[in-house]
Design a protein around this motif. Structure first.
Motif, PDB file in Angstrom:
ATOM      1  N   ALA A 153      -3.828  -1.758  -3.367  1.00 47.09           N
ATOM      2  CA  ALA A 153      -3.486  -2.045  -1.978  1.00 47.09           C
ATOM      3  C   ALA A 153      -4.114  -3.369  -1.593  1.00 47.09           C
TER       4      ALA A 153
ATOM      5  N   GLU B 273       0.837  -1.197   0.000  1.00 47.88           N
ATOM      6  CA  GLU B 273       0.000   0.000   0.000  1.00 47.88           C
ATOM      7  C   GLU B 273       0.875   1.251   0.000  1.00 47.88           C
ATOM      8  N   ASP B 274       0.415   2.288  -0.678  1.00 42.50           N
ATOM      9  CA  ASP B 274       1.012   3.625  -0.615  1.00 42.50           C
ATOM     10  C   ASP B 274       2.528   3.626  -0.837  1.00 42.50           C
TER      11      ASP B 274
END
Length: 219
Positions: free
Chosen positions: A199, A170-171
């Motif tokens: 994600a 994620e991110d």
């Protein structure tokens, strides 16, 4: 008698192949042979069992057909200090010959159907993380490998190692974690930067660790 030139296989490629099949030998898993073929201008080495499929992508190559070789033919070429440099593989009259600066070895082999390419279906929910091999290996090692104290504790039948480790994307980050509290130790978390899409997270069986370590190149 026609001869198929599989190509000159360098020591790095041989090492990856050897480590892949050695893992199965250590675990006592039956492997009926290794299949070599050419796809997209690259040499491919395929190992399949009931539970695992491993493909080692080698150097550029140009030959037709697919051939199942005895594991010995690549193990003897790839094991540490087995050959001085690259090894040339050729196939003729149902036999595979591995030739290096130290000599040659010839073993029976067979032609097999071309393996079908495996494609991942397009999925808008697909999650990916792209990063350098050595960063992936370190993060997996740091987040999923047993703690240093694992073999420094008293035997205890109630201690339980985790049955999975967790990968989370994620991110712009890849996270790896494992929980060793069941072994009376502690949880571990590691993360590194990556180019990510989407994600998500997935539980991974510990048996995958050896496959990752053996098959991922540091580059």
């Amino acid at each position: 008698m026609s001869t198929t030139n599989i190509g000159l296989v360098d020591s790095t490629e041989l090492h990856h192949i050897f480590e892949s099949i050695m893992m199965f030998r250590v675990e006592g898993i039956n492997v009926p042979g290794i299949t070599v073929f050419c796809q997209g201008g690259r040499r491919k080495w395929l190992v399949t069992t009931k539970e695992f499929t491993i493909v080692v992508t080698g150097d550029t190559a140009d030959f037709t057909g697919a051939y199942k070789l005895p594991l010995t033919s690549v193990a003897n070429a790839g094991r540490p200090r087995a050959a001085a440099g690259s090894v040339a593989f050729t196939i003729a009259d149902g036999m595979v010959t591995a030739a290096s600066s130290l000599g040659t070895q010839t073993l029976p082999c067979s032609s097999v159907p071309m393996p079908k390419p495996q494609h991942v279906a397009a999925n808008p929910a697909r999650v990916t993380a792209q990063l350098v091999g050595k960063e992936l290996l370190y993060t997996i090692f740091a987040g999923a490998n047993p703690p240093f104290e694992t073999n420094m504790t008293d035997d205890d039948d109630e201690r339980k190692n985790p049955d999975h480790f967790l990968l989370r994307v994620e991110d712009g980050q890849l996270h790896v974690s494992s929980d060793w509290t069941g072994a009376r130790l502690y949880p571990i978390r590691a993360h590194t930067s990556a180019t990510t899409t989407g994600a998500g997270h997935i539980k991974v069986h510990p048996d995958m660790l050896n496959i990752i370590y053996n098959c991922v190149d540091e580059d």
